[in-house]
Design a protein around this motif. Structure first.
Motif, PDB file in Angstrom:
ATOM      1  N   GLU A  93      60.810  -2.502  -2.781  1.00  0.00           N
ATOM      2  CA  GLU A  93      61.441  -3.814  -2.791  1.00  0.00           C
ATOM      3  C   GLU A  93      62.596  -3.824  -1.796  1.00  0.00           C
ATOM      4  O   GLU A  93      63.187  -2.789  -1.486  1.00  0.00           O
ATOM      5  CB  GLU A  93      61.944  -4.170  -4.197  1.00  0.00           C
ATOM      6  CG  GLU A  93      62.317  -5.628  -4.375  1.00  0.00           C
ATOM      7  CD  GLU A  93      62.703  -5.967  -5.804  1.00  0.00           C
ATOM      8  OE1 GLU A  93      62.869  -7.160  -6.110  1.00  0.00           O
ATOM      9  OE2 GLU A  93      62.851  -5.037  -6.629  1.00  0.00           O
ATOM     10  N   SER A  94      62.894  -4.998  -1.294  1.00  0.00           N
ATOM     11  CA  SER A  94      64.027  -5.153  -0.389  1.00  0.00           C
ATOM     12  C   SER A  94      65.308  -4.694  -1.077  1.00  0.00           C
ATOM     13  O   SER A  94      65.514  -4.966  -2.259  1.00  0.00           O
ATOM     14  CB  SER A  94      64.164  -6.613   0.043  1.00  0.00           C
ATOM     15  OG  SER A  94      65.428  -6.865   0.608  1.00  0.00           O
ATOM     16  N   PRO A  95      66.209  -4.013  -0.356  1.00  0.00           N
ATOM     17  CA  PRO A  95      67.455  -3.563  -0.996  1.00  0.00           C
ATOM     18  C   PRO A  95      68.387  -4.699  -1.368  1.00  0.00           C
ATOM     19  O   PRO A  95      69.340  -4.493  -2.120  1.00  0.00           O
ATOM     20  CB  PRO A  95      68.082  -2.653   0.056  1.00  0.00           C
ATOM     21  CG  PRO A  95      67.526  -3.123   1.352  1.00  0.00           C
ATOM     22  CD  PRO A  95      66.126  -3.583   1.041  1.00  0.00           C
ATOM     23  N   GLY A  96      68.175  -5.913  -0.850  1.00  0.00           N
ATOM     24  CA  GLY A  96      68.984  -7.060  -1.253  1.00  0.00           C
ATOM     25  C   GLY A  96      70.197  -7.302  -0.391  1.00  0.00           C
ATOM     26  O   GLY A  96      70.787  -8.376  -0.445  1.00  0.00           O
ATOM     27  N   SER A  97      70.601  -6.327   0.420  1.00  0.00           N
ATOM     28  CA  SER A  97      71.708  -6.520   1.348  1.00  0.00           C
ATOM     29  C   SER A  97      71.595  -5.468   2.437  1.00  0.00           C
ATOM     30  O   SER A  97      70.989  -4.409   2.240  1.00  0.00           O
ATOM     31  CB  SER A  97      73.065  -6.429   0.647  1.00  0.00           C
ATOM     32  OG  SER A  97      73.421  -5.085   0.388  1.00  0.00           O
ATOM     33  N   VAL A  98      72.196  -5.752   3.583  1.00  0.00           N
ATOM     34  CA  VAL A  98      72.159  -4.816   4.702  1.00  0.00           C
ATOM     35  C   VAL A  98      72.965  -3.562   4.376  1.00  0.00           C
ATOM     36  O   VAL A  98      72.536  -2.437   4.645  1.00  0.00           O
ATOM     37  CB  VAL A  98      72.696  -5.494   5.978  1.00  0.00           C
ATOM     38  CG1 VAL A  98      72.689  -4.524   7.148  1.00  0.00           C
ATOM     39  CG2 VAL A  98      71.852  -6.726   6.313  1.00  0.00           C
ATOM     40  N   ALA A  99      74.141  -3.749   3.784  1.00  0.00           N
ATOM     41  CA  ALA A  99      74.986  -2.594   3.444  1.00  0.00           C
ATOM     42  C   ALA A  99      74.258  -1.656   2.488  1.00  0.00           C
ATOM     43  O   ALA A  99      74.284  -0.428   2.656  1.00  0.00           O
ATOM     44  CB  ALA A  99      76.294  -3.074   2.819  1.00  0.00           C
ATOM     45  N   ARG A 100      73.586  -2.225   1.484  1.00  0.00           N
ATOM     46  CA  ARG A 100      72.865  -1.381   0.531  1.00  0.00           C
ATOM     47  C   ARG A 100      71.706  -0.662   1.214  1.00  0.00           C
ATOM     48  O   ARG A 100      71.430   0.508   0.929  1.00  0.00           O
ATOM     49  CB  ARG A 100      72.365  -2.242  -0.634  1.00  0.00           C
ATOM     50  CG  ARG A 100      72.002  -1.441  -1.886  1.00  0.00           C
ATOM     51  CD  ARG A 100      71.646  -2.367  -3.040  1.00  0.00           C
ATOM     52  NE  ARG A 100      72.773  -3.226  -3.363  1.00  0.00           N
ATOM     53  CZ  ARG A 100      72.748  -4.557  -3.318  1.00  0.00           C
ATOM     54  NH1 ARG A 100      71.637  -5.183  -2.954  1.00  0.00           N
ATOM     55  NH2 ARG A 100      73.804  -5.258  -3.626  1.00  0.00           N
ATOM     56  N   GLY A 101      71.032  -1.339   2.122  1.00  0.00           N
ATOM     57  CA  GLY A 101      69.933  -0.704   2.839  1.00  0.00           C
ATOM     58  C   GLY A 101      70.405   0.456   3.699  1.00  0.00           C
ATOM     59  O   GLY A 101      69.788   1.532   3.724  1.00  0.00           O
ATOM     60  N   ILE A 102      71.525   0.272   4.405  1.00  0.00           N
ATOM     61  CA  ILE A 102      72.052   1.346   5.251  1.00  0.00           C
ATOM     62  C   ILE A 102      72.501   2.523   4.402  1.00  0.00           C
ATOM     63  O   ILE A 102      72.271   3.694   4.749  1.00  0.00           O
ATOM     64  CB  ILE A 102      73.213   0.810   6.116  1.00  0.00           C
ATOM     65  CG1 ILE A 102      72.664  -0.161   7.182  1.00  0.00           C
ATOM     66  CG2 ILE A 102      73.961   1.947   6.782  1.00  0.00           C
ATOM     67  CD1 ILE A 102      73.733  -0.822   8.010  1.00  0.00           C
ATOM     68  N   GLN A 103      73.152   2.245   3.277  1.00  0.00           N
ATOM     69  CA  GLN A 103      73.594   3.334   2.406  1.00  0.00           C
ATOM     70  C   GLN A 103      72.400   4.136   1.892  1.00  0.00           C
ATOM     71  O   GLN A 103      72.438   5.372   1.860  1.00  0.00           O
ATOM     72  CB  GLN A 103      74.387   2.767   1.224  1.00  0.00           C
ATOM     73  CG  GLN A 103      75.770   2.261   1.580  1.00  0.00           C
ATOM     74  CD  GLN A 103      76.765   3.384   1.808  1.00  0.00           C
ATOM     75  OE1 GLN A 103      76.492   4.526   1.487  1.00  0.00           O
ATOM     76  NE2 GLN A 103      77.910   3.063   2.373  1.00  0.00           N
ATOM     77  N   ARG A 104      71.343   3.445   1.480  1.00  0.00           N
ATOM     78  CA  ARG A 104      70.204   4.150   0.892  1.00  0.00           C
ATOM     79  C   ARG A 104      69.443   4.938   1.945  1.00  0.00           C
ATOM     80  O   ARG A 104      69.147   6.126   1.745  1.00  0.00           O
ATOM     81  CB  ARG A 104      69.290   3.145   0.187  1.00  0.00           C
ATOM     82  CG  ARG A 104      69.930   2.538  -1.049  1.00  0.00           C
ATOM     83  CD  ARG A 104      69.009   1.561  -1.766  1.00  0.00           C
ATOM     84  NE  ARG A 104      69.638   1.082  -3.002  1.00  0.00           N
ATOM     85  CZ  ARG A 104      69.047   0.280  -3.884  1.00  0.00           C
ATOM     86  NH1 ARG A 104      67.808  -0.155  -3.670  1.00  0.00           N
ATOM     87  NH2 ARG A 104      69.682  -0.101  -4.979  1.00  0.00           N
ATOM     88  N   VAL A 105      69.092   4.313   3.057  1.00  0.00           N
ATOM     89  CA  VAL A 105      68.342   5.024   4.091  1.00  0.00           C
ATOM     90  C   VAL A 105      69.182   6.152   4.672  1.00  0.00           C
ATOM     91  O   VAL A 105      68.655   7.188   5.090  1.00  0.00           O
ATOM     92  CB  VAL A 105      67.888   4.038   5.190  1.00  0.00           C
ATOM     93  CG1 VAL A 105      67.226   4.779   6.347  1.00  0.00           C
ATOM     94  CG2 VAL A 105      66.916   3.015   4.620  1.00  0.00           C
ATOM     95  N   GLY A 106      70.507   5.993   4.656  1.00  0.00           N
ATOM     96  CA  GLY A 106      71.388   7.044   5.160  1.00  0.00           C
ATOM     97  C   GLY A 106      71.340   8.319   4.365  1.00  0.00           C
ATOM     98  O   GLY A 106      71.847   9.359   4.816  1.00  0.00           O
ATOM     99  N   ARG A 107      70.737   8.324   3.169  1.00  0.00           N
ATOM    100  CA  ARG A 107      70.582   9.569   2.418  1.00  0.00           C
ATOM    101  C   ARG A 107      69.627  10.519   3.137  1.00  0.00           C
ATOM    102  O   ARG A 107      69.679  11.726   2.906  1.00  0.00           O
ATOM    103  CB  ARG A 107      70.020   9.297   1.015  1.00  0.00           C
ATOM    104  CG  ARG A 107      70.844   8.451   0.094  1.00  0.00           C
ATOM    105  CD  ARG A 107      72.259   8.925  -0.046  1.00  0.00           C
ATOM    106  NE  ARG A 107      73.146   8.105   0.753  1.00  0.00           N
ATOM    107  CZ  ARG A 107      74.165   8.541   1.429  1.00  0.00           C
ATOM    108  NH1 ARG A 107      74.472   9.803   1.437  1.00  0.00           N
ATOM    109  NH2 ARG A 107      74.915   7.725   2.128  1.00  0.00           N
TER     110      ARG A 107
END
Length: 790
Positions: free
Chosen positions: A380-394
């Motif tokens: 599912e879409s992370p819902g925000s750009v900041a959340r997406g960057i934080q998650r993929v940054g793992r």
């Protein structure tokens, strides 16, 4: 910064461990060494945590050992308990390495000690931290508040450095306002004002976050004594050095759709060319049978994978399905409702290779080091750009390594949002945030906590509160009304059961706590809503996790359920806990938790609308090519293009950043439905829907209203077959009045604002020896607010 400002052991250790300082370190160390409040923006894996800690570690190691009661000099504040545990582990390597370097060089050096206090810390360990304070204390905002409201604050008077990690997660919330008041309380008791250093990979605008971090300093008094607001010119922001090392990290992103047509889910397979039907092919009732094998394939093709979901229930379900499909325990769930012990087991199993993947929620998106993660999957879409960057940054959580992410949308609307998020992730356009102004429930709670141990001058207390950016504009009227409420000056006898928490001596201008105020401030502290969660324990007392109150009420003894991808049998349901025993291999039901997903940010909504308009304006082949450039696979690009075309065929228009679509149709029982479709998100739609509901109610038109990130639905009675478009549109000046009028009668108010009222009025969350039902707490707060607002 030249290395001559660091000691020889630190230089030797760093040069032996790293090729060169990163940009965040090279720019951050001069400001930190000069004693400036410092805000560091740097991508994940850029060494910003070491940038914040290394100078302080050097000072601790090379200065004489202070007295026992003045030993704690570095305070690290994490928004997550799990992140605090991770940092405590990661500090051991540099401290041990520096000690070995000093031994080789023959240089005397004192090895700093590290302690941790969070909600998971046992009572004996907390007492030991007070008796023997560490040099570096790792904690959370709530634990810092508890320490400042107890005798443990004596160990904090010597703090010289305060490091706030992932500041973006707290800045726009009441939790952040609560933390900033706690830091001002710390400054009020400290021997000297501590230096503040804050870190984040996703924060914008930097000047707003810098004002939030530094707070304010008084540069003159306005002379207002008659209840008027203090002149803003009497305050100015404390200087904060901004280190912008936010070069965009290389992201390798792909949006994957595993079916040819997402619109055909739930339909039978299409006929063959000769018109015959293949009855052996089962109807495709869901996208999940296609998603699960692809995710499992990706997990097996990589060394370590983190799969992110947006809900704890989905994380549990997905982990169970992946293990069933794999025929072995390949993955486990990881989320905030697991106990600390269970989370640590899951994390260590992943790092040590006993698990190939974990399925997590937001519990792992904030910088926790999970070892060599080489892929992140977002369901599912992370819902925000900041959340997406934080998650993929793992993934690729080290300097110079790209972060790889795969996104699996659940439906076509989710695919559209995922496409917009991915484009903005590549461009680094995280959403802007603003810190809150004057959250009164935080103000009331912190006033009681501040005077719980000391008597304060009323004006000096106000000055201390106004040093935070959140309360710099606090008017004298508002401040005194809060003191009135806390000291028992109520507008009705219906408040008679509410005990005053403070004594306000209006003649001397002093305020002090009443008996029991400290206990209430501690037991009702913090801003995280009480969701009525039940702890889950083994018979011996070991904690497993927690369950939602409603799920517990719907459960029976001897039933089995899944938690952390393990099966448990219910042996006992007590007033505040569930006792379980392991039940491996038995069929079990999935738990559920009630929670509010953050609404779509307006910036993302506008970007989604602009993307829609852009794709609609291009020919089909060019539109799909453009989407593939953004990272959508061939099926995803084709599905998104056809989705927008079908919308246009159905309504004649598609909602975008310049178009709002309003459609009307009868439902199954003959009532009329009116849909207002926009991409702007529920943060816009919720107040808009409340204003519509209030206006139509005043016009004797009963209406039911629902809203989501994609629009508003109105349900009108059959007798109302027409509604003027003008009733749905508003002038900016009239919206606030209508929303405020309607808000107290909504479920949103019941679930969120009444919880805030309970905190502002300091209603105890638990009665001695028994659990206070959540609905009773909220109803009592609502009754009191009704009188106060009347």
């Amino acid at each position: 910064m030249t290395w001559d400002r660091f000691s020889a052991p630190v230089r030797a250790w760093f040069e032996a461990s790293f090729r060169a300082p990163t940009e965040a370190q090279a720019q951050g160390w001069p400001a930190i060494a000069d004693g400036d409040h410092t805000l560091i923006l740097a991508p994940t894996g850029s060494g910003k945590t070491l940038a914040a800690f290394l100078w302080a570690i050097d000072r601790l190691a090379t200065t004489p050992e202070p007295a026992k009661d003045a030993r704690c000099r570095v305070l690290y504040i994490s928004p997550l308990r799990a992140l605090a545990v991770d940092v405590e582990k990661n500090l051991r390597a540099p401290i041990a390495g520096i000690a070995l370097a000093a031994e080789r060089l023959g240089v005397p050096l004192r090895v700093p000690t590290v302690g941790m206090r969070t909600g998971d810390t046992p009572g004996k360990e907390r007492q030991a931290l007070v008796r023997t304070p560490p040099d570096i204390l790792i904690t959370t905002p709530e634990s810092l508040y508890l320490m400042l409201t107890s005798k443990a604050r004596e160990t904090l008077r010597s703090v010289e450095y305060v490091i706030i990690d992932e500041i973006h997660a707290m800045a726009p919330t009441k939790r952040g306002a609560h933390l900033m008041v706690s830091l001002e309380r710390l400054e009020a008791i400290a021997h000297k004002p501590p230096q503040r250093v804050a870190l984040s990979a996703t924060q914008r605008p930097l000047d707003e976050i810098a004002r939030f971090l530094g707070g304010q300093k008084e540069c003159g008094r306005s002379g207002a004594t008659d209840g008027a607001a203090r002149e803003p010119s009497a305050w100015q922001p404390r200087p904060v050095t901004i280190v912008d090392a936010g070069s965009r990290k290389v992201l390798e992103l792909e949006v994957i759709v595993p079916v040819d047509d997402m619109a055909e889910l739930g339909q039978a397979a299409p006929p063959a060319a000769d018109g015959s039907l293949d009855l052996t092919v089962e109807p495709r009732a869901s996208i999940w049978p296609h998603v699960h094998p692809r995710i499992l394939e990706l997990i097996r093709a990589h060394h370590t994978t983190i799969v992110f979901c947006n809900a704890r229930r989905l994380a549990e379900r997905l982990a169970a399905h992946l293990n069933d499909l794999a025929g072995e325990e390949l993955v486990r769930a990881h989320h905030g409702s697991l106990s600390r012990e269970q989370r640590l087991i899951v994390e260590s199993d992943l790092k040590e290779g006993r698990l190939k993947a974990i399925v997590a929620t937001s519990s792992l998106e904030l910088g926790i080091d999970m070892g060599a993660v080489d892929l992140v999957v977002l369901v599912e879409s992370p819902g925000s750009v900041a959340r997406g960057i934080q998650r993929v940054g793992r993934a690729g959580h080290s300097v110079g390594e790209p972060s790889r992410g795969k996104i699996f949308p659940k439906y076509r609307g989710d695919l559209l949002e995922a496409a917009a998020v991915v484009r903005r992730m590549h461009e680094g356009l995280v959403e802007e945030m603003r810190y809150l102004r004057n959250p009164i429930d935080v103000l009331a709670q912190q006033i009681v906590a501040t005077v719980a141990l000391d008597e304060w001058d009323v004006d000096e207390l106000a000055t201390m509160l106004r040093r935070t950016a959140n309360f710099v504009d606090l008017s004298d009227d508002m401040y005194r009304e809060v003191l009135d409420m806390l000291s028992g000056r109520y507008p009705s006898d219906r408040f008679s059961g509410l005990r005053p928490r403070v004594v306000w001596d209006r003649v001397q201008g002093r305020v002090r706590a009443r008996e029991g105020a400290q206990r209430v401030a501690i037991s009702s502290g913090g801003t995280i809503p009480d969701r009525g969660l039940f702890g889950v324990f083994l018979p011996g007392g070991a904690r497993v996790g927690e369950l939602d109150e409603e799920m517990v009420y719907e459960s029976l003894l001897r039933e089995t359920f899944v938690l952390g991808a393990s099966t448990w049998r219910i042996e006992e349901i007590a007033v505040d806990r569930v006792v379980v025993t392991p039940a491996p291999g038995e069929p079990a039901k999935m738990p559920f938790w009630k929670g509010d997903r953050p609404g779509r940010p307006l910036e993302l909504g506008r970007a989604l609308g602009a993307l829609t308009r852009e794709i609609r304006a291009l020919p089909a082949d060019r539109a799909e090519a453009r989407l593939r450039e953004d990272g959508l696979d061939e099926r995803a690009a084709s599905n998104l293009r056809r989705y927008l075309e079908e919308q246009a065929e159905s309504t004649g228009a598609v909602p975008d950043d310049r178009t709002i679509v309003v459609e009307r149709f009868p439902d199954e029982i003959g009532d009329w439905r009116v849909c207002i479709l926009t991409p702007f998100g529920s943060r816009v739609h919720a107040p808009w829907a409340l204003a519509i509901e209030e206006r139509l109610t005043r016009a004797d038109m009963p209406v039911q209203v629902l809203w989501s990130d994609d629009g508003i639905i109105l349900r009108l009675p059959e007798a109302i077959d027409d509604i003027a478009l003008e009733l749905l549109l508003f002038e900016p000046d009239e919206v606030e009045e209508l929303v405020v009028e309607r808000l107290p009668n909504t479920s949103l108010f019941a679930s969120r604002f009444r919880e805030n009222a309970a905190r502002a009025l300091l209603l105890p969350r638990r009665r001695p020896g028994e659990r206070t039902p959540l609905w009773q707490q909220r109803q009592r707060a609502a009754d009191l607010l009704e009188v106060a607002s009347g």
